[in-house]
Design a protein around this motif. Structure first.
Motif, PDB file in Angstrom:
ATOM      1  N   ALA A  28       0.840  -1.197   0.000  1.00  0.00           N
ATOM      2  CA  ALA A  28       0.000   0.000   0.000  1.00  0.00           C
ATOM      3  C   ALA A  28       0.882   1.257   0.000  1.00  0.00           C
ATOM      4  O   ALA A  28       0.596   2.229  -0.704  1.00  0.00           O
ATOM      5  CB  ALA A  28      -0.934   0.003   1.199  1.00  0.00           C
ATOM      6  N   TYR A  29       1.948   1.222   0.775  1.00  0.00           N
ATOM      7  CA  TYR A  29       2.862   2.369   0.801  1.00  0.00           C
ATOM      8  C   TYR A  29       3.536   2.556  -0.556  1.00  0.00           C
ATOM      9  O   TYR A  29       3.627   3.668  -1.067  1.00  0.00           O
ATOM     10  CB  TYR A  29       3.905   2.198   1.900  1.00  0.00           C
ATOM     11  N   LEU A  30       3.997   1.460  -1.142  1.00  0.00           N
ATOM     12  CA  LEU A  30       4.640   1.541  -2.454  1.00  0.00           C
ATOM     13  C   LEU A  30       3.674   2.069  -3.509  1.00  0.00           C
ATOM     14  O   LEU A  30       4.033   2.936  -4.318  1.00  0.00           O
ATOM     15  CB  LEU A  30       5.170   0.162  -2.861  1.00  0.00           C
ATOM     16  N   LEU A  31       2.440   1.590  -3.493  1.00  0.00           N
ATOM     17  CA  LEU A  31       1.448   2.086  -4.447  1.00  0.00           C
ATOM     18  C   LEU A  31       1.165   3.564  -4.206  1.00  0.00           C
ATOM     19  O   LEU A  31       1.057   4.341  -5.153  1.00  0.00           O
ATOM     20  CB  LEU A  31       0.153   1.273  -4.348  1.00  0.00           C
ATOM     21  N   TYR A  32       1.054   3.970  -2.947  1.00  0.00           N
ATOM     22  CA  TYR A  32       0.807   5.383  -2.643  1.00  0.00           C
ATOM     23  C   TYR A  32       1.942   6.249  -3.190  1.00  0.00           C
ATOM     24  O   TYR A  32       1.688   7.294  -3.796  1.00  0.00           O
ATOM     25  CB  TYR A  32       0.640   5.593  -1.136  1.00  0.00           C
ATOM     26  N   LEU A  33       3.186   5.818  -3.005  1.00  0.00           N
ATOM     27  CA  LEU A  33       4.324   6.577  -3.537  1.00  0.00           C
ATOM     28  C   LEU A  33       4.265   6.663  -5.061  1.00  0.00           C
ATOM     29  O   LEU A  33       4.528   7.725  -5.637  1.00  0.00           O
ATOM     30  CB  LEU A  33       5.645   5.946  -3.115  1.00  0.00           C
ATOM     31  N   TRP A  34       3.919   5.552  -5.709  1.00  0.00           N
ATOM     32  CA  TRP A  34       3.836   5.543  -7.169  1.00  0.00           C
ATOM     33  C   TRP A  34       2.738   6.495  -7.639  1.00  0.00           C
ATOM     34  O   TRP A  34       2.949   7.282  -8.561  1.00  0.00           O
ATOM     35  CB  TRP A  34       3.570   4.112  -7.667  1.00  0.00           C
ATOM     36  N   LEU A  35       1.582   6.429  -6.985  1.00  0.00           N
ATOM     37  CA  LEU A  35       0.487   7.340  -7.348  1.00  0.00           C
ATOM     38  C   LEU A  35       0.848   8.787  -7.034  1.00  0.00           C
ATOM     39  O   LEU A  35       0.482   9.703  -7.778  1.00  0.00           O
ATOM     40  CB  LEU A  35      -0.801   6.938  -6.624  1.00  0.00           C
ATOM     41  N   TRP A  36       1.569   8.991  -5.944  1.00  0.00           N
ATOM     42  CA  TRP A  36       2.011  10.347  -5.578  1.00  0.00           C
ATOM     43  C   TRP A  36       2.812  10.957  -6.727  1.00  0.00           C
ATOM     44  O   TRP A  36       2.595  12.099  -7.117  1.00  0.00           O
ATOM     45  CB  TRP A  36       2.854  10.281  -4.305  1.00  0.00           C
ATOM     46  N   ALA A  37       3.743  10.172  -7.253  1.00  0.00           N
ATOM     47  CA  ALA A  37       4.579  10.664  -8.346  1.00  0.00           C
ATOM     48  C   ALA A  37       3.746  10.953  -9.590  1.00  0.00           C
ATOM     49  O   ALA A  37       3.952  11.973 -10.262  1.00  0.00           O
ATOM     50  CB  ALA A  37       5.679   9.653  -8.672  1.00  0.00           C
ATOM     51  N   ARG A  38       2.810  10.072  -9.920  1.00  0.00           N
ATOM     52  CA  ARG A  38       2.012  10.241 -11.136  1.00  0.00           C
ATOM     53  C   ARG A  38       1.004  11.374 -11.020  1.00  0.00           C
ATOM     54  O   ARG A  38       0.567  11.917 -12.026  1.00  0.00           O
ATOM     55  CB  ARG A  38       1.273   8.949 -11.489  1.00  0.00           C
ATOM     56  N   THR A  39       0.609  11.709  -9.801  1.00  0.00           N
ATOM     57  CA  THR A  39      -0.383  12.779  -9.617  1.00  0.00           C
ATOM     58  C   THR A  39       0.246  14.079  -9.126  1.00  0.00           C
ATOM     59  O   THR A  39      -0.465  14.997  -8.743  1.00  0.00           O
ATOM     60  CB  THR A  39      -1.474  12.351  -8.609  1.00  0.00           C
ATOM     61  N   GLU A  40       1.574  14.102  -9.113  1.00  0.00           N
ATOM     62  CA  GLU A  40       2.308  15.287  -8.634  1.00  0.00           C
ATOM     63  C   GLU A  40       1.864  15.667  -7.224  1.00  0.00           C
ATOM     64  O   GLU A  40       1.562  16.813  -6.928  1.00  0.00           O
ATOM     65  CB  GLU A  40       2.149  16.444  -9.611  1.00  0.00           C
ATOM     66  N   GLY A  41       1.813  14.669  -6.372  1.00  0.00           N
ATOM     67  CA  GLY A  41       1.462  14.914  -4.973  1.00  0.00           C
ATOM     68  C   GLY A  41       0.006  15.240  -4.748  1.00  0.00           C
ATOM     69  O   GLY A  41      -0.334  15.960  -3.827  1.00  0.00           O
ATOM     70  N   GLY A  42      -0.857  14.701  -5.596  1.00  0.00           N
ATOM     71  CA  GLY A  42      -2.287  14.931  -5.434  1.00  0.00           C
ATOM     72  C   GLY A  42      -2.815  16.136  -6.180  1.00  0.00           C
ATOM     73  O   GLY A  42      -3.964  16.521  -6.003  1.00  0.00           O
ATOM     74  N   LEU A  43      -1.997  16.733  -7.040  1.00  0.00           N
ATOM     75  CA  LEU A  43      -2.440  17.908  -7.787  1.00  0.00           C
ATOM     76  C   LEU A  43      -3.290  17.565  -9.000  1.00  0.00           C
ATOM     77  O   LEU A  43      -4.003  18.409  -9.524  1.00  0.00           O
ATOM     78  CB  LEU A  43      -1.227  18.737  -8.238  1.00  0.00           C
ATOM     79  N   ARG A  44      -3.184  16.316  -9.455  1.00  0.00           N
ATOM     80  CA  ARG A  44      -4.017  15.884 -10.578  1.00  0.00           C
ATOM     81  C   ARG A  44      -4.395  14.429 -10.372  1.00  0.00           C
ATOM     82  O   ARG A  44      -3.951  13.808  -9.428  1.00  0.00           O
ATOM     83  CB  ARG A  44      -3.297  16.088 -11.910  1.00  0.00           C
ATOM     84  N   ARG A  45      -5.225  13.897 -11.255  1.00  0.00           N
ATOM     85  CA  ARG A  45      -5.660  12.508 -11.148  1.00  0.00           C
ATOM     86  C   ARG A  45      -4.928  11.673 -12.195  1.00  0.00           C
ATOM     87  O   ARG A  45      -4.370  12.213 -13.137  1.00  0.00           O
ATOM     88  CB  ARG A  45      -7.172  12.425 -11.352  1.00  0.00           C
ATOM     89  N   HIS A  46      -4.930  10.346 -11.997  1.00  0.00           N
ATOM     90  CA  HIS A  46      -4.221   9.461 -12.919  1.00  0.00           C
ATOM     91  C   HIS A  46      -5.056   8.214 -13.173  1.00  0.00           C
ATOM     92  O   HIS A  46      -5.480   7.548 -12.235  1.00  0.00           O
ATOM     93  CB  HIS A  46      -2.865   9.063 -12.336  1.00  0.00           C
TER      94      HIS A  46
END
Length: 110
Positions: A28-46
């Motif tokens: 879950a942590y690894l996925l959160y980090l991956w999503l964080w990078a793809r969404t620029e820290g929650g600034l957009r959706r992926h």
């Protein structure tokens, strides 16, 4: 991905300990980090399929499914929506600690 992504100290100092140590959910942590990078820290959706998430993170598809459930249902750290029944899920990273910090300093903008 070759661009630099800024990570909140909370993600490294608190969230890692909570998800990996307390919840025993390193995927879950690894996925959160991956999503964080793809969404620029929650600034957009992926948008990404479970298969894409598995391939990109190196985790199994079942690990991704469990991680998504953990982050969405137990921790409320992501939102998952769909544009249609056959479209890929759209992931949004949530950052509740930012809202709490803003509330504590009196700078909440609703």
């Amino acid at each position: 991905m070759t661009e630099t992504v800024r990570i909140d100290a909370y993600v490294l100092d608190v969230l890692m300990r909570d998800l990996v140590g307390h919840d025993h959910a390193p995927s879950a942590y690894l996925l959160y980090l991956w999503l964080w990078a793809r969404t620029e820290g929650g600034l957009r959706r992926h948008a990404a399929s479970l298969s894409t998430l598995a391939a990109e993170t190196g985790l199994s598809k079942s690990s991704i499914q469990n991680a998504v459930r953990h982050l969405r249902d137990r921790r409320q750290l992501i939102e998952v929506t769909r544009d249609g029944p056959t479209s890929a899920p759209i992931y949004e990273v949530l950052t509740p600690w930012r809202r709490l910090a803003a509330r504590n300093t009196g700078t909440v903008r609703d």
